[in-house]
Design a protein around this motif. Structure first.
Motif, PDB file in Angstrom:
ATOM      1  N   THR A  37     -56.629 -38.230 -30.898  1.00  0.00           N
ATOM      2  CA  THR A  37     -56.913 -39.670 -32.356  1.00  0.00           C
ATOM      3  C   THR A  37     -58.796 -40.483 -31.747  1.00  0.00           C
ATOM      4  O   THR A  37     -58.724 -40.538 -29.780  1.00  0.00           O
ATOM      5  CB  THR A  37     -55.746 -41.320 -31.845  1.00  0.00           C
ATOM      6  N   TYR A  38     -59.557 -40.238 -32.488  1.00  0.00           N
ATOM      7  CA  TYR A  38     -60.499 -41.135 -32.040  1.00  0.00           C
ATOM      8  C   TYR A  38     -60.713 -42.704 -33.253  1.00  0.00           C
ATOM      9  O   TYR A  38     -59.828 -42.252 -34.125  1.00  0.00           O
ATOM     10  CB  TYR A  38     -61.481 -40.590 -32.350  1.00  0.00           C
ATOM     11  N   GLY A  39     -61.060 -43.417 -32.768  1.00  0.00           N
ATOM     12  CA  GLY A  39     -61.314 -44.776 -33.592  1.00  0.00           C
ATOM     13  C   GLY A  39     -60.315 -45.672 -33.542  1.00  0.00           C
ATOM     14  O   GLY A  39     -59.595 -46.478 -32.687  1.00  0.00           O
ATOM     15  N   VAL A  53     -54.631 -44.729 -35.246  1.00  0.00           N
ATOM     16  CA  VAL A  53     -53.725 -45.161 -34.114  1.00  0.00           C
ATOM     17  C   VAL A  53     -52.627 -44.840 -34.985  1.00  0.00           C
ATOM     18  O   VAL A  53     -51.424 -43.905 -34.650  1.00  0.00           O
ATOM     19  CB  VAL A  53     -54.348 -46.040 -33.206  1.00  0.00           C
ATOM     20  N   HIS A  54     -52.348 -45.275 -36.138  1.00  0.00           N
ATOM     21  CA  HIS A  54     -51.255 -45.695 -36.568  1.00  0.00           C
ATOM     22  C   HIS A  54     -50.713 -44.340 -37.349  1.00  0.00           C
ATOM     23  O   HIS A  54     -50.497 -43.679 -37.395  1.00  0.00           O
ATOM     24  CB  HIS A  54     -51.354 -47.191 -37.141  1.00  0.00           C
ATOM     25  N   ASP A  55     -52.004 -43.994 -38.443  1.00  0.00           N
ATOM     26  CA  ASP A  55     -52.162 -42.202 -38.743  1.00  0.00           C
ATOM     27  C   ASP A  55     -51.509 -41.358 -37.758  1.00  0.00           C
ATOM     28  O   ASP A  55     -50.875 -41.076 -38.471  1.00  0.00           O
ATOM     29  CB  ASP A  55     -53.353 -42.152 -39.706  1.00  0.00           C
ATOM     30  N   ILE A 109     -54.862 -31.360 -32.975  1.00  0.00           N
ATOM     31  CA  ILE A 109     -54.912 -31.872 -34.260  1.00  0.00           C
ATOM     32  C   ILE A 109     -56.165 -33.096 -33.749  1.00  0.00           C
ATOM     33  O   ILE A 109     -55.642 -33.657 -32.763  1.00  0.00           O
ATOM     34  CB  ILE A 109     -54.157 -32.763 -34.666  1.00  0.00           C
ATOM     35  N   LEU A 110     -57.286 -33.123 -34.178  1.00  0.00           N
ATOM     36  CA  LEU A 110     -58.439 -33.925 -34.133  1.00  0.00           C
ATOM     37  C   LEU A 110     -58.194 -34.956 -34.909  1.00  0.00           C
ATOM     38  O   LEU A 110     -58.960 -34.666 -36.121  1.00  0.00           O
ATOM     39  CB  LEU A 110     -59.584 -33.475 -33.708  1.00  0.00           C
ATOM     40  N   ILE A 167     -56.869 -25.291 -35.379  1.00  0.00           N
ATOM     41  CA  ILE A 167     -57.455 -26.657 -35.299  1.00  0.00           C
ATOM     42  C   ILE A 167     -57.118 -27.085 -36.271  1.00  0.00           C
ATOM     43  O   ILE A 167     -57.426 -26.517 -37.689  1.00  0.00           O
ATOM     44  CB  ILE A 167     -58.813 -25.673 -35.427  1.00  0.00           C
ATOM     45  N   VAL A 168     -56.742 -28.762 -35.883  1.00  0.00           N
ATOM     46  CA  VAL A 168     -56.720 -29.391 -37.541  1.00  0.00           C
ATOM     47  C   VAL A 168     -57.421 -30.576 -37.627  1.00  0.00           C
ATOM     48  O   VAL A 168     -57.472 -31.064 -36.638  1.00  0.00           O
ATOM     49  CB  VAL A 168     -55.034 -29.574 -37.880  1.00  0.00           C
ATOM     50  N   ILE A 169     -58.463 -30.692 -38.042  1.00  0.00           N
ATOM     51  CA  ILE A 169     -59.668 -31.989 -38.215  1.00  0.00           C
ATOM     52  C   ILE A 169     -58.867 -33.390 -39.251  1.00  0.00           C
ATOM     53  O   ILE A 169     -58.755 -32.370 -40.444  1.00  0.00           O
ATOM     54  CB  ILE A 169     -60.977 -31.945 -38.401  1.00  0.00           C
ATOM     55  N   ALA A 170     -58.676 -33.675 -39.174  1.00  0.00           N
ATOM     56  CA  ALA A 170     -58.145 -35.276 -39.840  1.00  0.00           C
ATOM     57  C   ALA A 170     -58.399 -36.502 -39.930  1.00  0.00           C
ATOM     58  O   ALA A 170     -59.974 -36.205 -38.731  1.00  0.00           O
ATOM     59  CB  ALA A 170     -56.067 -35.062 -39.369  1.00  0.00           C
TER      60      ALA A 170
END
Ligand code: 5AD
Ligand code: SF4
Length: 470
Positions: free
Chosen positions: A39-41, A46-48, A74-75, A107-110
């Motif tokens: 998790t970034y940001g 963080v909650h997502d 998952i990023l 690879i998942v970009i979220a």
């Protein structure tokens, strides 16, 4: 194969749960497969990620912190500044390398980067090894996408920014302190900010649903909730509600500690201040981003308040909420910021004596108005301004913390201290981090602590043999 049976609360009145209807089929596909989540940001991300983790676990995946062992990476990305984006791009290089010769490595970009058109364009052209791109509005589609994509490679973006999702499940990081979304998106369009583009328009959750979620958390033993929104005090404007009413209803659930982030100075009403002052379980802590102390720059930022209005609000908060701690966000080097504009920012910091501040150098975001504004200040000059600002911010943070020396404060103990495994850590009601000398069994309790040392970013303290909660 069946797809997860999920409903979307398009009319915002639905309380349908977005739990996945776990057919054995899914678990057969994913059982014992592993996922790696980074998790970034901001807190919103963080909650997502807590929602993402919950979906993955329901599908039968096991979390791993070794990326080499993962079948799905998952990023959950952030787009707020270029360096956030750079970190993701750097990490993607590693993912690409690991994916070589492996069919079972997806690879998942979220997150927010997935909502930026130029990023999507880049992925289509340069990063075709990415399997799934999922937006910020449709995390609940991840199980369906995983089922669909596990054996064929496509890149797709699903997004509907009008939706308010109810009944999401969260695999929460903490058993004692929980994030609770109260609204999504932002309508403020500060000229430097990407958020209105990545998170969509302001949409409020129904008040009853939020209050029910808090009650449920309280019943599960949670002591603290943090109400989350990009702009929490705009809560309810789209559904005929107000943030002060919501706060009051949440306070009446009796949960021990209530926090909220982030507040915008523009629509922070007197009623909100009154409610915060009235209820002991609403914590005396407000994060109130200033961004700049110069009216000229505030106008260019489209912040909708003047320095004078900000200072008046700040003063009112300090007068009416006993012992309130206030922190802020400040951007230096916004296009056109002169040396004297910057001096005005320093002046506001001197007046407000903040308990803390997050400080940033302006980072142009493609698609925002500020990215097109003329910017003549060299980076070196901006770095010097940031350094000077940080010195001042740290001075006041330290000064405020020193006032707590030898005082007894209440601390919600959340876990083992990162700094020293023999200690535990927690936060005061004013959101100050305390590393505490005390037994491990006080984790998950609000306890009295005597402060023994004060620094700019944290406090040390000794547990006093008296539990406030049990
Ligand atoms: N450049 C630098 N800082 C930014 N922020 C938001 N957008 C930018 C940008 N383009 C900062 C603001 C905001 C915080 C979350 O990030 O200070 O309050
Ligand atoms: Fe961005 Fe401004 Fe909205 Fe905050 S209020 S999320 S800085 S546009």
């Amino acid at each position: 194969m069946h797809l997860p049976d999920m409903k979307i609360a398009k009319d915002r009145s639905s309380k349908e749960n977005k739990y996945i209807d776990l057919k054995e089929d899914y678990q057969k596909v994913f059982k014992d497969k592993k996922f790696f989540l980074r998790t970034y940001g901001c807190q919103m991300n963080v909650h997502d990620s807590e929602a993402i983790r919950s979906y993955m676990e329901q599908l039968g995946f096991i979390e791993t912190n070794k990326i080499e062992d993962a079948n799905v990476v998952i990023l959950n990305t952030c787009a707020i500044r270029e360096n956030a984006r750079d970190k993701v791009v750097g990490f993607l290089g590693k993912c690409k390398y690991l994916k070589k010769n492996r069919d079972d490595f997806k690879i998942v970009i979220a997150g927010c980067m997935s909502e930026q058109e130029d990023v999507i364009e880049d992925i289509r052209r340069k990063h075709q090894y990415i399997d799934i791109v999922i937006g910020t509005h449709n995390i609940y589609e991840l199980p369906k996408l995983l089922l669909q994509e596990f054996d064929k490679q496509v890149v797709e973006v699903y997004s509907n920014s009008d939706e308010v999702i109810e009944g999401m499940n969260y695999a929460r990081d903490s058993k004692y302190s929980a994030w609770v979304n109260i609204m999504y998106g932002c309508d403020k369009f500060c000229t430097y900010c990407i958020v209105p583009y990545t998170r969509g328009r302001e949409r409020s959750r129904k008040l009853e649903n939020i209050v029910d979620e808090v009650k449920e958390l309280k019943n599960k033993g949670y002591l603290e909730v943090t109400l989350l929104g990009q702009n929490v005090n705009a809560y309810g404007r789209d559904i005929g509600e107000t943030f002060s009413h919501l706060l009051e209803c949440v306070a009446q659930t009796g949960i021990k500690r209530i926090r909220f982030v982030t507040s915008h100075p523009w629509n922070f009403t007197d009623e909100m201040i009154d409610v915060i002052a009235k209820y002991d379980n609403i914590m005396p802590y407000i994060h109130l981003p200033l961004q700049s102390g110069s009216n000229n720059i505030l106008k260019k930022m489209n912040r909708r308040y003047t320095k004078e209005e900000y200072l008046e609000l700040f003063k009112k908060m300090k007068q009416r909420i006993p012992g309130v701690a206030i922190t802020t966000d400040i951007i230096v080097g916004f296009p056109g910021e002169s040396a004297s504009d910057f001096e005005e920012t320093l002046d506001v910091v001197r007046t407000c004596e903040y308990d803390g501040a997050y400080t940033f150098i302006f980072s142009p975001r493609k698609g925002t108005p500020a990215a097109l504004m003329e910017d003549n200040t060299p980076l070196k000059e901006k770095e010097e301004r940031l350094y000077k600002l940080n010195e001042l911010v740290n001075f006041y943070a330290n000064k405020n913390n020193q006032k707590l020396l030898n005082k007894e404060v209440e601390v919600l103990i959340l876990g083992d201290s990162e700094k020293d495994q023999d200690k535990v850590y927690g936060y005061t009601d004013t959101m100050k981090l305390v590393n505490v000398e005390g037994p491990k069994d006080i984790i998950g309790h609000i306890v009295k602590v005597k402060i023994t040392a004060a620094k700019s970013f944290s406090l040390d303290g000794d547990y006093i043999e008296e539990k406030v909660t049990n």
